[in-house]
Design a protein around this motif. Structure first.
Motif, mmCIF file in Angstrom:
data_model
loop_
_atom_site.group_PDB
_atom_site.id
_atom_site.type_symbol
_atom_site.label_atom_id
_atom_site.label_comp_id
_atom_site.label_asym_id
_atom_site.label_seq_id
_atom_site.Cartn_x
_atom_site.Cartn_y
_atom_site.Cartn_z
ATOM 1 N N SER A 186 -2.533 12.022 2.762
ATOM 2 C CA SER A 186 -3.395 11.243 1.882
ATOM 3 C C SER A 186 -2.665 10.777 0.633
ATOM 4 O O SER A 186 -3.027 9.769 0.026
ATOM 5 C CB SER A 186 -4.628 12.068 1.483
ATOM 6 N N ARG A 187 -1.600 11.464 0.258
ATOM 7 C CA ARG A 187 -0.835 11.091 -0.927
ATOM 8 C C ARG A 187 0.472 10.374 -0.597
ATOM 9 O O ARG A 187 0.993 9.633 -1.430
ATOM 10 C CB ARG A 187 -0.519 12.336 -1.775
ATOM 11 N N ASN A 188 0.994 10.602 0.601
ATOM 12 C CA ASN A 188 2.318 10.069 0.937
ATOM 13 C C ASN A 188 2.331 9.113 2.118
ATOM 14 O O ASN A 188 3.328 8.460 2.369
ATOM 15 C CB ASN A 188 3.278 11.230 1.236
ATOM 16 N N GLY A 189 1.240 9.047 2.862
ATOM 17 C CA GLY A 189 1.157 8.138 3.986
ATOM 18 C C GLY A 189 1.743 8.713 5.272
ATOM 19 O O GLY A 189 2.470 9.711 5.256
ATOM 20 N N ILE A 190 1.398 8.076 6.379
ATOM 21 C CA ILE A 190 1.881 8.519 7.685
ATOM 22 C C ILE A 190 1.816 7.341 8.655
ATOM 23 O O ILE A 190 0.848 6.586 8.646
ATOM 24 C CB ILE A 190 1.035 9.704 8.219
ATOM 25 N N LEU A 191 2.861 7.156 9.440
ATOM 26 C CA LEU A 191 2.845 6.161 10.505
ATOM 27 C C LEU A 191 2.027 6.718 11.665
ATOM 28 O O LEU A 191 2.286 7.832 12.135
ATOM 29 C CB LEU A 191 4.264 5.844 10.955
ATOM 30 N N ALA A 192 1.063 5.961 12.140
ATOM 31 C CA ALA A 192 0.085 6.470 13.107
ATOM 32 C C ALA A 192 0.690 7.190 14.312
ATOM 33 O O ALA A 192 0.279 8.310 14.632
ATOM 34 C CB ALA A 192 -0.839 5.334 13.562
ATOM 35 N N PRO A 193 1.664 6.611 15.034
ATOM 36 C CA PRO A 193 2.150 7.290 16.237
ATOM 37 C C PRO A 193 2.913 8.580 15.972
ATOM 38 O O PRO A 193 3.094 9.384 16.892
ATOM 39 C CB PRO A 193 3.075 6.248 16.891
ATOM 40 N N VAL A 194 3.369 8.798 14.735
ATOM 41 C CA VAL A 194 4.168 10.000 14.451
ATOM 42 C C VAL A 194 3.351 11.265 14.682
ATOM 43 O O VAL A 194 3.838 12.238 15.269
ATOM 44 C CB VAL A 194 4.738 9.945 13.018
ATOM 45 N N VAL A 195 2.080 11.258 14.241
ATOM 46 C CA VAL A 195 1.254 12.446 14.478
ATOM 47 C C VAL A 195 1.010 12.629 15.980
ATOM 48 O O VAL A 195 0.876 13.754 16.458
ATOM 49 C CB VAL A 195 -0.084 12.382 13.716
ATOM 50 N N GLY A 196 0.959 11.522 16.729
ATOM 51 C CA GLY A 196 0.818 11.625 18.173
ATOM 52 C C GLY A 196 2.030 12.262 18.820
ATOM 53 O O GLY A 196 1.911 13.095 19.727
ATOM 54 N N MET A 197 3.223 11.901 18.341
ATOM 55 C CA MET A 197 4.453 12.467 18.888
ATOM 56 C C MET A 197 4.526 13.972 18.617
ATOM 57 O O MET A 197 4.903 14.761 19.483
ATOM 58 C CB MET A 197 5.668 11.749 18.290
ATOM 59 N N ILE A 198 4.163 14.365 17.405
ATOM 60 C CA ILE A 198 4.196 15.787 17.056
ATOM 61 C C ILE A 198 3.062 16.541 17.763
ATOM 62 O O ILE A 198 3.267 17.631 18.310
ATOM 63 C CB ILE A 198 4.105 15.976 15.537
ATOM 64 N N GLY A 199 1.865 15.947 17.788
ATOM 65 C CA GLY A 199 0.734 16.603 18.432
ATOM 66 C C GLY A 199 0.935 16.816 19.921
ATOM 67 O O GLY A 199 0.626 17.892 20.451
ATOM 68 N N THR A 200 1.484 15.815 20.616
ATOM 69 C CA THR A 200 1.714 15.993 22.053
ATOM 70 C C THR A 200 2.811 17.028 22.300
ATOM 71 O O THR A 200 2.772 17.749 23.308
ATOM 72 C CB THR A 200 2.092 14.666 22.722
ATOM 73 N N THR A 201 3.764 17.135 21.383
ATOM 74 C CA THR A 201 4.784 18.177 21.502
ATOM 75 C C THR A 201 4.155 19.558 21.315
ATOM 76 O O THR A 201 4.481 20.511 22.033
ATOM 77 C CB THR A 201 5.908 17.954 20.476
#
Length: 259
Positions: A186-201
């Motif tokens: 919320s303070r630094n931002g995130i590229l949407a697919p990055v959480v998908g890459m980490i979550g699927t891992t």
């Protein structure tokens, strides 16, 4: 497994490392997912699809419009709804045979401990250090494996802490000191697919732990730099002075000597 389940999980059953026995272990397993945001969304959906028998979804937050850029278990129609309930509906729409339980109230560590102890694996998909440190301490006390993930901006990390193994470090070994929670999406931002890459891992590591296959990321920290699309792995050793897990090593040594 019945005929319908054999068909549903047929592509996994073809894997010699998993096979029928591994799928049966998944169907009998119980997984606690803490945080149903960017990381927890793909974790919940993939574990439901893979046939993990019981998913316990814990999140006391509600769905907000700003979540939808990356939290794929939620939709515009579920804005304002509990994230745990929203994710439960999404998971069961994929696989109605999976049992889903929701925890959408903020619980104290003592109240949360029975849920940690009852799980075969806990998956930390939270976004703050206070909760991560608390989950780590509870898992170490209960002897429950913990799959830890984090993502911010274009970066992410995944590791597994397994208190059943004498050589496993814990989250406090990785971060000895309390850290600043200013480092969040919320303070630094995130590229949407990055959480998908980490979550699927994280989901993959959880399946490996539950099915007893492969070599989980115990003692290794997997790091992602998505901006340059590089993965690297570094060794993570136990801290003999760790205030959370050092007593496990001491107890193990005492048991060995007394035997």
């Amino acid at each position: 497994m019945n005929d319908r389940q054999l068909l549903r999980y047929s592509r996994q059953l073809m894997l010699p490392q998993l096979d029928y026995s591994g799928q049966e272990r998944l169907l009998r397993s119980r997984t606690l997912i803490v945080g149903l945001g960017g990381l927890g969304s793909p974790v919940a959906l993939y574990l439901a699809a893979a046939g993990v028998g019981t998913l316990v979804l814990a999140d006391f937050d509600s769905v907000d419009l700003s979540n939808l850029q990356r939290q794929i278990a939620h939709t515009t129609a579920t804005i304002g709804q509990s994230k745990a309930i929203s994710a439960a509906a999404a998971a069961q729409s994929i696989n109605p045979e999976v049992e889903v339980e929701c925890i959408d109230d903020l619980l104290s560590p003592a109240q949360f401990m029975p849920h940690v102890a009852a799980a075969d694996v806990v998956i930390d998909c939270t976004d703050n250090f206070v909760t991560r440190f608390t989950l780590n301490a509870l898992c170490m006390e209960a002897g429950t494996p913990l799959v830890s993930g984090a993502a911010i901006r274009f970066e992410g990390q995944v590791t597994v802490f397994d208190p059943r193994r004498d050589d496993s470090p814990c989250y406090r070994c990785l971060y000895p000191d309390e850290l600043d929670d200013e480092e969040n999406c919320s303070r630094n931002g995130i590229l949407a697919p990055v959480v998908g890459m980490i979550g699927t891992t994280q989901a993959t590591e959880a399946i490996k732990v539950l099915a007893g296959i492969g070599e989980p990321l115990v003692g290794r920290l997997l790091l992602l730099d998505a901006l340059h699309m590089e993965w690297r792995s570094i060794r993570l050793a136990r801290d003999p002075q760790c205030p959370v897990c050092a007593h496990r090593m001491t107890a193990a040594h005492c048991t060995t000597r007394s035997a």
